[in-house]
Scaffold this motif. Structure first.
Motif, short mmCIF file in Angstrom:
data_model
loop_
_atom_site.label_atom_id
_atom_site.label_comp_id
_atom_site.label_asym_id
_atom_site.label_seq_id
_atom_site.Cartn_x
_atom_site.Cartn_y
_atom_site.Cartn_z
N VAL A 143 2.13 11.08 5.60
CA VAL A 143 2.84 11.60 4.44
C VAL A 143 3.32 13.00 4.77
CG1 VAL A 143 2.71 12.07 1.97
CG2 VAL A 143 1.30 10.25 2.96
N ARG A 144 4.60 13.20 4.61
CA ARG A 144 5.20 14.49 4.93
C ARG A 144 5.80 15.09 3.66
NH1 ARG A 144 9.97 16.35 8.87
NH2 ARG A 144 9.08 18.39 9.13
N GLY A 145 5.58 16.39 3.47
CA GLY A 145 6.12 17.02 2.28
C GLY A 145 5.91 18.53 2.32
N LEU A 179 1.45 9.64 -5.63
CA LEU A 179 1.77 11.03 -5.28
C LEU A 179 2.92 11.57 -6.12
CD1 LEU A 179 1.29 10.93 -1.42
CD2 LEU A 179 -0.17 12.06 -3.11
N GLN A 180 3.90 10.74 -6.42
CA GLN A 180 4.99 11.18 -7.29
C GLN A 180 4.48 11.51 -8.68
OE1 GLN A 180 7.72 7.86 -6.84
NE2 GLN A 180 8.98 8.99 -5.37
N ALA A 201 0.82 -1.22 0.00
CA ALA A 201 0.00 0.00 0.00
C ALA A 201 0.85 1.26 0.00
CB ALA A 201 -0.94 -0.01 1.20
N ALA A 202 1.93 1.28 0.78
CA ALA A 202 2.80 2.46 0.83
C ALA A 202 3.46 2.70 -0.53
CB ALA A 202 3.85 2.30 1.92
N ILE A 260 8.47 14.27 1.12
CA ILE A 260 9.73 14.13 1.85
C ILE A 260 9.81 12.73 2.47
CG2 ILE A 260 11.12 15.01 3.79
CD1 ILE A 260 10.84 17.02 1.50
N SER A 261 8.70 12.26 3.04
CA SER A 261 8.69 10.93 3.66
C SER A 261 7.26 10.39 3.69
CB SER A 261 9.27 10.97 5.08
OG SER A 261 8.43 11.72 5.93
#
Length: 135
Positions: A91-93, A56-57, A48-49, A64-65
């Motif tokens: 999700v961090r960005g 998202l890409q 899933a990740a 970022i992570s």
């Protein structure tokens, strides 16, 4: 897809994937490897990740992570299959759009993640949540 699991000693095994990668599995006595049911849980999270990050890409989000926290709920009986798996994606960005993260998690859950779809079809309740953090 192919693989081989070889007994090493006591309740320790080495799993070798057709890709040539290996992992140590253990039944819990010595804690020298991942337990087989933990492998299933980690496999669902990894599948899933992978989807979420890939989607998202492609949406050109500045990630970022990303990690997926997992909680597998099993009965105290034998056999002890998963009854419920809770997944929380963090999700961090920079400037992430929450709508894109929500869409990525939904697409993974409903269309792309073979592991979670397989378990859901087998009767496991799978809960997906997400959190967006600004970098």
């Amino acid at each position: 897809m192919q693989g081989k699991v070889t007994w090493v000693s006591d309740l320790m095994f080495v799993g070798e994937a057709g890709s040539g990668n290996a992992v140590v599995m253990e039944g819990g006595r010595t804690n020298n490897g991942v337990r087989p049911m933990e492998m299933i849980l980690l496999g669902v999270g990894g599948c899933a990740a992978y989807d979420v990050v890939s989607i998202l890409q492609k949406a050109r989000q500045d990630i970022i992570s990303c990690h997926c926290a997992l909680d597998g709920i099993r009965p105290d009986t034998s056999p002890s299959p998963f009854e419920r798996i809770e997944m929380e994606f963090v999700v961090r960005g920079r400037g992430l759009k929450e709508s894109h993260v929500a869409r990525a998690v939904k697409l993974s859950a409903e269309k792309y993640c073979s592991a979670s779809i397989m378990l859901r079809n087998a009767g496991v309740e799978i809960v997906h949540r997400y959190r967006v953090e600004e970098a």
